[in-house]
Design an enzyme around this catalytic site. Structure first.
Site, PDB file in Angstrom:
ATOM      1  N   GLY A   1      83.403  38.490   8.239  1.00  0.00           N
ATOM      2  CA  GLY A   1      83.294  39.144   6.933  1.00  0.00           C
ATOM      3  C   GLY A   1      84.211  38.539   5.881  1.00  0.00           C
ATOM      4  O   GLY A   1      83.804  38.336   4.735  1.00  0.00           O
ATOM      5  N   SER A   2      85.429  38.230   6.264  1.00  0.00           N
ATOM      6  CA  SER A   2      86.385  37.701   5.276  1.00  0.00           C
ATOM      7  C   SER A   2      85.917  36.357   4.722  1.00  0.00           C
ATOM      8  O   SER A   2      85.983  36.124   3.515  1.00  0.00           O
ATOM      9  CB  SER A   2      87.772  37.558   5.900  1.00  0.00           C
ATOM     10  OG  SER A   2      88.299  38.831   6.191  1.00  0.00           O
TER      11      SER A   2
ATOM     12  N   ASN B   1      85.573  50.970   4.107  1.00  0.00           N
ATOM     13  CA  ASN B   1      86.030  50.854   5.490  1.00  0.00           C
ATOM     14  C   ASN B   1      86.970  51.976   5.912  1.00  0.00           C
ATOM     15  O   ASN B   1      87.095  52.265   7.097  1.00  0.00           O
ATOM     16  CB  ASN B   1      86.704  49.497   5.715  1.00  0.00           C
ATOM     17  CG  ASN B   1      87.732  49.173   4.662  1.00  0.00           C
ATOM     18  OD1 ASN B   1      87.466  49.308   3.464  1.00  0.00           O
ATOM     19  ND2 ASN B   1      88.894  48.763   5.077  1.00  0.00           N
TER      20      ASN B   1
ATOM     21  N   GLN C   1      80.876  47.343   6.921  1.00  0.00           N
ATOM     22  CA  GLN C   1      80.867  48.656   7.574  1.00  0.00           C
ATOM     23  C   GLN C   1      79.481  49.291   7.594  1.00  0.00           C
ATOM     24  O   GLN C   1      79.248  50.255   8.311  1.00  0.00           O
ATOM     25  CB  GLN C   1      81.831  49.613   6.850  1.00  0.00           C
ATOM     26  CG  GLN C   1      83.285  49.203   6.924  1.00  0.00           C
ATOM     27  CD  GLN C   1      83.894  49.384   8.303  1.00  0.00           C
ATOM     28  OE1 GLN C   1      83.405  50.168   9.118  1.00  0.00           O
ATOM     29  NE2 GLN C   1      84.963  48.659   8.586  1.00  0.00           N
TER      30      GLN C   1
ATOM     31  N   SER D   1      79.664  41.370   9.498  1.00  0.00           N
ATOM     32  CA  SER D   1      80.496  40.911  10.601  1.00  0.00           C
ATOM     33  C   SER D   1      79.962  41.482  11.908  1.00  0.00           C
ATOM     34  O   SER D   1      79.587  42.653  11.966  1.00  0.00           O
ATOM     35  CB  SER D   1      81.927  41.398  10.353  1.00  0.00           C
ATOM     36  OG  SER D   1      82.734  41.038  11.434  1.00  0.00           O
TER      37      SER D   1
ATOM     38  N   HIS E   1      81.462  42.047  14.880  1.00  0.00           N
ATOM     39  CA  HIS E   1      82.263  42.899  15.776  1.00  0.00           C
ATOM     40  C   HIS E   1      82.309  44.365  15.350  1.00  0.00           C
ATOM     41  O   HIS E   1      82.854  45.193  16.075  1.00  0.00           O
ATOM     42  CB  HIS E   1      83.673  42.323  15.958  1.00  0.00           C
ATOM     43  CG  HIS E   1      84.596  42.514  14.809  1.00  0.00           C
ATOM     44  ND1 HIS E   1      85.571  43.470  14.802  1.00  0.00           N
ATOM     45  CD2 HIS E   1      84.692  41.875  13.627  1.00  0.00           C
ATOM     46  CE1 HIS E   1      86.253  43.395  13.662  1.00  0.00           C
ATOM     47  NE2 HIS E   1      85.727  42.439  12.936  1.00  0.00           N
TER      48      HIS E   1
ATOM     49  N   THR F   1      80.674  23.071  13.860  1.00  0.00           N
ATOM     50  CA  THR F   1      79.744  23.313  14.970  1.00  0.00           C
ATOM     51  C   THR F   1      79.550  24.810  15.148  1.00  0.00           C
ATOM     52  O   THR F   1      80.511  25.570  15.139  1.00  0.00           O
ATOM     53  CB  THR F   1      80.295  22.676  16.262  1.00  0.00           C
ATOM     54  OG1 THR F   1      80.381  21.267  16.046  1.00  0.00           O
ATOM     55  CG2 THR F   1      79.385  22.957  17.444  1.00  0.00           C
TER      56      THR F   1
ATOM     57  N   CYS G   1     103.465  52.873   7.114  1.00  0.00           N
ATOM     58  CA  CYS G   1     104.066  52.425   8.361  1.00  0.00           C
ATOM     59  C   CYS G   1     103.073  51.735   9.276  1.00  0.00           C
ATOM     60  O   CYS G   1     103.450  50.921  10.094  1.00  0.00           O
ATOM     61  CB  CYS G   1     104.682  53.599   9.095  1.00  0.00           C
ATOM     62  SG  CYS G   1     106.292  53.970   8.437  1.00  0.00           S
TER      63      CYS G   1
END
Lengths: 142, 395
Positions: free
Chosen positions: B72-73, B153, B181, B201, B203, B239, B326
């Site tokens: 995706g990126s 997302n 998403q 994407s 995954h 490739t 965090c």
């Protein structure tokens, strides 16, 4: 990011957590905007920290450092407690991830804040003894 | 009783058995390079072609409009930088996006700003939705590109993509959407919806990591991002990730063949979880309750911090994520939660639970059993919660 077993132990089973009804010194540091607030309660008798407890809003490291800091100063003199550094808290926890070092600074400051409050209640100016406090976490002031 | 609940499918998903089965021969028997003439090479080429067809079918596109990338990126970078540089030649240096895009988009537009492009960041309001009329009002003579994500997302809100596509078409402006998403969760038809470019994407839909697609409508001559060999019709060198592409082909076919029934099941689970979790005092749902992905739940609990919440959930076998600073490794909480107007302190106490078809009603039961006691436990040790219930702090 991985925490040490000691950090996870103090997070999962925090020591000295809650309010201390007969505290004669209460300090609070941090800021909800940053996501960390530590409040520390101490009961001082004859210059010795007889009892201590804490309440913390924050991440796992913030809770664990608060818990460890209370253990490290319990039964110690006020002067000894003031000498506790953030580094000593970190070492006692077998280290912290770099982004979490500020949590240990907050724990050190929370102790100083509670001791300052104790001195103020005794009619003593805490500044010459404790020094200037960083009650806000400077990391967020960028 | 303790169980393992993987509720972070918006982060990534496990590969499905059929996907893995399709991938393994690409490493064993059909290991050839698709550019080679001999048998094992040509077998690999066939695999890639079949996957391309599967992706095209899933999106309502032509196979020759499908370009395999690393994910995706890369697809976002290629579409946005490529369009910007293409249109700059015509003096068009204005881009419209939204405030809560994925960083693959926001950091790309920020890089383009440094090159002299001007970027408008549309508000997403309290419900996490772009307003088409605000988009139309932001269009200019020199607008090169509109890039608006299909579904967010973090909070799962589904944007009015067809309306945005129609506006862009009317004004002759190119339209890209990051649909990472959305694909496999909502029906997509790039032609009907006026989408010129779309990133996806593998995954996120039970495919492997490291492979994705840019759908690029025919006739948009954006420059290449990756230069080299003549793979992907000379537009994306390197490739081919044959096994990854094979896995993506199977994953997208599986996901898109059962969207309706899966969406109905996940929506019911989602809404039951939301209703149950909102019984917790001073909790809120982030993002529109209806226009959201079937498997997405995003909640905030006042007075507690997200990372401690995640650690306690993890101790109970639950995998989830949070928008707290965090957990992001930065000092600020999620830009998505701030963009919908959450105060910092409330954004720190956010929790995202995202389901896939591998989750069950029993998972919802377990989450609803565990979550309230964890929130209570953290609140009991929180000085901020003390201030909130005493009325000293109000959000």
């Amino acid at each position: 990011m991985a925490y040490s077993e000691k950090v996870m132990d103090h997070f999962a089973n925090p020591r000295n957590v809650g309010e201390l009804a007969d505290a004669n010194g209460i300090g609070e540091v941090g800021n909800p905007k940053c996501g960390d607030i530590m409040k520390m309660y101490i009961k001082v008798e004859n210059g010795v920290i007889e009892d201590v407890s804490f309440k913390t809003f924050g991440c796992g490291a913030a809770i664990a450092t608060s818990s460890m800091a209370t253990e490290l100063i319990k039964g110690k003199t006020v002067d000894e407690a003031l000498k506790l550094t953030n580094k000593a808290v970190m070492e006692a926890l077998d280290g912290l991830p770099p982004v979490k070092v500020h949590c240990s600074v907050l724990a050190e400051q929370a102790i100083k804040s509670a001791v300052s409050d104790y001195y103020r209640r005794q009619g003593i100016d805490p500044t010459p003894i404790v020094g200037e406090l960083e009650e806000d976490c400077h990391a967020c002031e960028i | 009783m303790k169980r393992f609940v993987y509720a972070d499918n918006a982060a990534t998903t496990p590969v499905s058995p059929a996907v893995l089965e399709a991938m393994l021969p690409c490493y064993k028997e059909n290991y050839g390079n698709p550019s080679s003439l001999y048998g094992v090479g040509q077998a690999a080429k066939k695999t890639v072609d079949a996957a391309r067809k599967a992706v095209a079918d899933a999106l309502g596109a032509f196979p020759e409009e499908i370009y395999f990338t690393s994910g995706g990126s890369e697809s976002d970078n290629w579409a946005i930088k490529g369009t910007a540089h293409l249109m700059a030649q015509k003096g068009k240096k204005h881009i419209i996006t939204s405030k809560f895009e994925h960083h693959a988009v926001l950091h790309t537009t920020a890089a383009l700003e440094k090159e002299g492009f001007e970027v408008t960041y549309l508000d997403v309001h309290h419900d996490g939705l772009v307003r088409p009329e605000e988009l139309e009002a932001a269009l200019r003579e020199d607008t090169a590109l509109v890039t608006i994500m299909y579904a967010n997302n973090e909070i799962g809100t589904i944007q009015p993509i067809s309306e945005i596509g129609a506006i862009c078409k009317k004004h002759g402006v190119l339209f890209h959407t990051d649909a990472v998403q959305a694909v496999g969760n909502v029906p997509i038809d790039v032609k009907k919806q006026g989408i010129d470019m779309l990133s996806l994407s593998a995954h996120k839909l039970h495919g492997p990591k490291g492979v994705g697609v840019l759908y690029l409508r025919k006739g948009i001559p954006i420059p290449n991002l990756i230069e080299g060999g003549a793979q992907e019709r000379g537009r994306r060198a390197g490739t081919e990730n044959v096994a990854g592409i094979a896995g993506l082909g199977v994953a997208i076919r599986e996901a898109c063949s059962s969207i309706e029934e899966r969406a109905a099941r996940l929506t019911a689970m989602r809404d039951r979880l939301i209703a149950g979790a909102l019984k917790i005092d001073r909790s809120r749902l982030n993002g529109d309750p209806v226009k959201r992905l079937p498997g997405n739940v995003n909640l905030s609990f006042e007075g507690i911090e997200g990372e401690s919440l995640l650690l306690m959930l993890d101790m109970n076998g639950i995998c989830a994520s949070s928008g707290s600073a965090c957990t992001s490794g930065s000092l600020d909480p999620s830009h998505v939660l701030l963009s919908i107007g959450l105060p910092h302190a409330v954004a720190h106490g956010s929790l995202r639970l995202s389901f896939s078809d591998q989750n069950s009603e029993e998972d919802v039961d377990y989450l609803l059993e565990v979550l309230p006691s964890i929130v209570d436990r953290l609140r009991a040790m929180s000085p901020l919660w003390e201030d909130i219930i005493k009325g000293k702090t109000v959000y």
